[in-house]
Motif scaffolding. Structure first.
Motif, PDB file in Angstrom:
ATOM      1  N   UNK A 419      16.284 106.847  55.521  1.00 52.88           N
ATOM      2  CA  UNK A 419      17.698 107.189  55.764  1.00 52.88           C
ATOM      3  C   UNK A 419      18.371 106.077  56.551  1.00 52.88           C
ATOM      4  N   UNK A 420      17.725 105.632  57.619  1.00 52.77           N
ATOM      5  CA  UNK A 420      18.320 104.611  58.475  1.00 52.77           C
ATOM      6  C   UNK A 420      18.477 103.272  57.759  1.00 52.77           C
ATOM      7  N   UNK A 421      17.584 103.013  56.803  1.00 53.15           N
ATOM      8  CA  UNK A 421      17.657 101.743  56.077  1.00 53.15           C
ATOM      9  C   UNK A 421      18.836 101.689  55.116  1.00 53.15           C
ATOM     10  N   UNK A 422      19.358 102.845  54.733  1.00 54.16           N
ATOM     11  CA  UNK A 422      20.485 102.859  53.791  1.00 54.16           C
ATOM     12  C   UNK A 422      21.498 103.913  54.150  1.00 54.16           C
ATOM     13  N   UNK A 423      21.968 103.912  55.388  1.00 51.35           N
ATOM     14  CA  UNK A 423      22.828 104.980  55.896  1.00 51.35           C
ATOM     15  C   UNK A 423      24.091 105.161  55.048  1.00 51.35           C
ATOM     16  N   UNK A 424      24.731 104.073  54.696  1.00 48.58           N
ATOM     17  CA  UNK A 424      25.975 104.173  53.929  1.00 48.58           C
ATOM     18  C   UNK A 424      25.720 104.795  52.566  1.00 48.58           C
ATOM     19  N   UNK A 425      24.720 104.288  51.871  1.00 48.91           N
ATOM     20  CA  UNK A 425      24.398 104.804  50.545  1.00 48.91           C
ATOM     21  C   UNK A 425      23.996 106.266  50.611  1.00 48.91           C
ATOM     22  N   UNK A 426      23.179 106.625  51.601  1.00 52.01           N
ATOM     23  CA  UNK A 426      22.723 108.001  51.748  1.00 52.01           C
ATOM     24  C   UNK A 426      23.896 108.939  51.992  1.00 52.01           C
ATOM     25  N   UNK A 427      24.776 108.566  52.910  1.00 46.63           N
ATOM     26  CA  UNK A 427      25.917 109.429  53.236  1.00 46.63           C
ATOM     27  C   UNK A 427      26.857 109.580  52.049  1.00 46.63           C
ATOM     28  N   UNK A 428      27.184 108.461  51.408  1.00 45.85           N
ATOM     29  CA  UNK A 428      28.136 108.501  50.290  1.00 45.85           C
ATOM     30  C   UNK A 428      27.568 109.280  49.105  1.00 45.85           C
ATOM     31  N   UNK A 429      26.335 108.995  48.719  1.00 43.95           N
ATOM     32  CA  UNK A 429      25.761 109.662  47.547  1.00 43.95           C
ATOM     33  C   UNK A 429      25.533 111.147  47.799  1.00 43.95           C
ATOM     34  N   UNK A 430      25.153 111.516  49.027  1.00 44.53           N
ATOM     35  CA  UNK A 430      24.961 112.933  49.339  1.00 44.53           C
ATOM     36  C   UNK A 430      26.282 113.690  49.279  1.00 44.53           C
ATOM     37  N   UNK A 431      27.344 113.073  49.801  1.00 48.77           N
ATOM     38  CA  UNK A 431      28.661 113.710  49.760  1.00 48.77           C
ATOM     39  C   UNK A 431      29.112 113.946  48.324  1.00 48.77           C
ATOM     40  N   UNK A 432      28.877 112.959  47.466  1.00 48.55           N
ATOM     41  CA  UNK A 432      29.250 113.101  46.062  1.00 48.55           C
ATOM     42  C   UNK A 432      28.378 114.141  45.355  1.00 48.55           C
ATOM     43  N   UNK A 433      27.074 114.093  45.618  1.00 49.71           N
ATOM     44  CA  UNK A 433      26.141 114.988  44.941  1.00 49.71           C
ATOM     45  C   UNK A 433      26.366 116.444  45.315  1.00 49.71           C
ATOM     46  N   UNK A 435      29.150 117.606  46.760  1.00 51.54           N
ATOM     47  CA  UNK A 435      30.583 117.909  46.821  1.00 51.54           C
ATOM     48  C   UNK A 435      30.964 118.450  48.194  1.00 51.54           C
ATOM     49  N   UNK A 436      30.542 117.718  49.200  1.00 55.24           N
ATOM     50  CA  UNK A 436      30.760 118.163  50.577  1.00 55.24           C
ATOM     51  C   UNK A 436      31.107 116.972  51.451  1.00 55.24           C
ATOM     52  N   UNK A 437      31.596 117.241  52.638  1.00 57.46           N
ATOM     53  CA  UNK A 437      31.782 116.197  53.637  1.00 57.46           C
ATOM     54  C   UNK A 437      30.466 116.036  54.393  1.00 57.46           C
ATOM     55  N   UNK A 438      30.022 114.808  54.536  1.00 57.15           N
ATOM     56  CA  UNK A 438      28.772 114.512  55.226  1.00 57.15           C
ATOM     57  C   UNK A 438      29.074 113.706  56.478  1.00 57.15           C
ATOM     58  N   UNK A 444      27.214 104.579  65.462  1.00 56.26           N
ATOM     59  CA  UNK A 444      28.277 104.411  64.471  1.00 56.26           C
ATOM     60  C   UNK A 444      28.142 105.472  63.380  1.00 56.26           C
ATOM     61  N   UNK A 445      28.426 106.710  63.760  1.00 60.97           N
ATOM     62  CA  UNK A 445      28.344 107.832  62.824  1.00 60.97           C
ATOM     63  C   UNK A 445      29.219 107.582  61.601  1.00 60.97           C
ATOM     64  N   UNK A 446      28.714 108.015  60.452  1.00 55.33           N
ATOM     65  CA  UNK A 446      29.421 107.841  59.181  1.00 55.33           C
ATOM     66  C   UNK A 446      29.954 109.190  58.728  1.00 55.33           C
ATOM     67  N   UNK A 447      31.250 109.257  58.430  1.00 53.17           N
ATOM     68  CA  UNK A 447      31.850 110.461  57.879  1.00 53.17           C
ATOM     69  C   UNK A 447      32.216 110.133  56.430  1.00 53.17           C
ATOM     70  N   UNK A 448      31.548 110.800  55.496  1.00 55.61           N
ATOM     71  CA  UNK A 448      31.749 110.516  54.067  1.00 55.61           C
ATOM     72  C   UNK A 448      32.435 111.691  53.409  1.00 55.61           C
ATOM     73  N   UNK A 449      33.439 111.400  52.599  1.00 56.25           N
ATOM     74  CA  UNK A 449      34.171 112.446  51.889  1.00 56.25           C
ATOM     75  C   UNK A 449      33.579 112.621  50.492  1.00 56.25           C
ATOM     76  N   UNK A 450      33.861 113.756  49.833  1.00 58.16           N
ATOM     77  CA  UNK A 450      33.369 113.953  48.467  1.00 58.16           C
ATOM     78  C   UNK A 450      33.942 112.961  47.464  1.00 58.16           C
ATOM     79  N   UNK A 451      34.968 112.220  47.849  1.00 59.46           N
ATOM     80  CA  UNK A 451      35.560 111.217  46.948  1.00 59.46           C
ATOM     81  C   UNK A 451      34.966 109.828  47.149  1.00 59.46           C
ATOM     82  N   UNK A 452      34.043 109.688  48.112  1.00 59.43           N
ATOM     83  CA  UNK A 452      33.387 108.403  48.325  1.00 59.43           C
ATOM     84  C   UNK A 452      34.005 107.534  49.396  1.00 59.43           C
TER      85      UNK A 452
END
Length: 539
Positions: A419-433, A435-438, A444-452
């Motif tokens: 997870x830590x090695x790919x935080x951006x990818x993990x957050x973005x893909x999980x939000x899309x998959x 359909x939730x806000x992650x 540096x917490x990442x807030x990802x929307x369902x739109x990417x």
């Protein structure tokens, strides 16, 4: 505000001069002013302290030379001794950097040239004994690894400071970016300087926010030096935005004079179990401090009296419990919980609930069936270990999950390291998959929307590295949602993460970071909101 690549930052600088007539020399002067002000503020009250400037041959070194000159010329009675070490020869400097070297020398400043390892060895005693060290060696234009005597200096400085964890030197400040850190987020090929603080200009750089080595920046500040913010928005092409005050200007943060509690929503918090009542109390207090009009905490019967005694403003409701004091599915069967949902604005689930089998079944059923917006954290997330795909199969249109890296790893069936090695990818893909806000918590917490789209939050400090901090965030997110609704929920959730960090920073003014408690963070939530409002009003 958008985060920029190095190439985008160069284009912003170019257009600032071309379109708006602001010369590069003026931009450099403004950058140096901010650096000197930060040093002056940090060392306030420390007289006769040596400040060492380590300057490279490029514009980053030019910024450092401006700051050194301004400290030397200081008319405010600040008694600091700036020393400049130039890593190179004076005749190698060009343009604005060369001009500022000339200005430094004209104000009776001196330089010590550091051309090789022998020179560094000779200069080292003065560098190592400095109270503050300003890193102006390598800037955002770095290509490839830090090399030669600069790489040697970086390695020695990191050893000296214990990677910025030892008490001395007291302050290491990076100009624009820590030397050796790539601007665009790729892994560094060589050593990177660890700083206590980084002052960057105009806009944050991708690497400072999203790199796995972004921690080298320490506390990141962004200062404006003359480029219009609209230019940053025009040139930046990425989907990552930095959470900064102006992002929240559209929210009604100031209360109307004729408002009443009904205007600010009703939080329903599902939390607590025997031995974990404190989590429910912390989350509930955070919801109240964030400004929610009403807060009801639903807890297992044995825990409800403890929670009720934790704060007089709470309303509490007992739910059927297992023999071990955790939530029982009986409260679903008899319809008790369904009645509790009526008239509520937001449902927050997780703090201190435990991992009893019946409790996990309860949580999964509620998340699937409720039509209320849901914030899911802690044991609420643990209930979906092995069931993550079902997060998408739900009635509510609004779900936010707030995992730390370990919880995210369990949801995805991967290691925390992955997870830590790919935080951006993990957050973005999980939000899309899902359909939730992650909200992927951490440095540096990442807030990802369902739109990417992403927000990156840089407020906060290591005082949050303590039990209860996540419970506080859950209550804060729920309280803000109760007030502002879900029309711009992505921004509201980002505001919660932002204020959580500011409250931690405020707490650190009274306590050393190792001693900051989650309860103290709760107590500073209202102060954090006030600080944001004042900053926007200064605008």
């Amino acid at each position: 505000m958008k985060a920029l690549t190095a190439a985008e930052m160069r284009e912003v600088d170019r257009l600032t001069t071309e379109r708006y007539g602001i010369p590069g020399l003026q931009l450099m002067e403004e950058a140096g002013k901010h650096i000197s002000n930060v040093v002056r503020l940090k060392l306030h009250g420390n007289s006769n302290k040596r400040v060492v400037f380590l300057c490279g041959k490029g514009n980053n070194g030019g910024d450092g030379l401006v700051a050194a000159r301004l400290l030397k010329e200081d008319k405010l009675g600040v008694d600091l001794e700036p020393l400049v070490f130039l890593f190179g020869s004076p005749n190698e400097l060009r343009g604005d950097a060369a001009e500022n070297l000339s200005r430094w020398l004209k104000c009776s400043g001196e330089i010590t040239e550091v051309k090789d390892s022998v020179c560094l060895e000779a200069a080292w005693p003065k560098i190592a004994s400095a109270h503050a060290i300003v890193d102006a060696l390598l800037g955002t234009g770095l290509r490839g690894p830090a090399a030669g005597v600069i790489a040697e200096a970086i390695a020695r400085l990191n050893k000296l400071s214990g990677n910025a964890t030892l008490a001395r030197p007291a302050f290491i400040l990076a100009v624009d970016i820590p030397s050796g850190l790539p601007s665009d987020g790729q892994p560094a090929e060589g050593p990177v300087l660890f700083a206590h603080q980084t002052v960057t200009f105009t806009a944050p750089k991708i690497g400072q926010l999203l790199s796995n080595q972004a921690g080298c920046c320490g506390h990141l500040e962004v200062h404006q030096i003359g480029s219009p913010v609209a230019l940053v928005e025009e040139i930046g092409q990425g989907s990552a935005r930095w959470a900064e005050p102006e992002e929240f200007a559209s929210l009604p943060l100031v209360r109307a004079a004729d408002s009443h509690k009904g205007n600010y929503g009703h939080v329903l918090l599902l939390a607590g179990s025997l031995g974990k009542s404190g989590a429910a109390i912390l989350a509930g207090r955070a919801a109240l401090r964030s400004g929610a009009g009403l807060v009801t905490i639903a807890a297992p019967e044995p825990v409800q009296p403890i929670v009720a005694a934790g704060q007089p403003e709470y309303m509490t409701e007992p739910l059927k419990a297992t023999k071990s004091g955790a939530l029982s599915v009986r409260s679903l069967v008899d319809g008790t919980f369904g009645e509790l949902e009526e008239g509520k604005s937001i449902l927050a689930i997780g703090p201190g609930l435990g991992t009893h089998r019946q409790t996990q079944e309860f949580i999964r059923t509620i998340v699937t069936q409720t039509e209320l917006p849901v914030v899911l954290d802690a044991d609420g997330l643990n209930a979906f270990d092995g069931h993550a795909p079902s997060l998408r199969r739900r009635k509510t249109k609004f779900l936010a999950v707030t995992p730390h890296p370990g919880e995210m790893g369990r949801l995805l069936g991967v290691s925390t390291k992955d997870v830590q090695a790919g935080r951006v990818k993990v957050a973005r893909e999980s939000a899309l998959q899902w359909n939730t806000h992650v909200i992927l918590k951490g440095f540096h917490s990442i807030i990802a929307s369902p739109t990417g789209v992403l927000f990156i939050n840089t407020t906060g400090n290591s005082g949050l590295a303590k039990g209860g901090s996540g419970d506080v965030l859950t209550g804060l997110l729920a309280g803000l949602t109760a007030q502002f609704g879900t029309r711009d929920w992505f921004r509201v959730l980002t505001l919660g993460v932002y204020l959580h960090g500011i409250a931690a920073e405020t707490s650190a003014q009274a306590y050393e970071l190792s001693g900051v408690l989650a309860l103290e963070v709760v107590q500073n939530i209202a102060s954090a909101r006030g600080r944001l409002i004042r900053e926007l009003q200064r605008g």
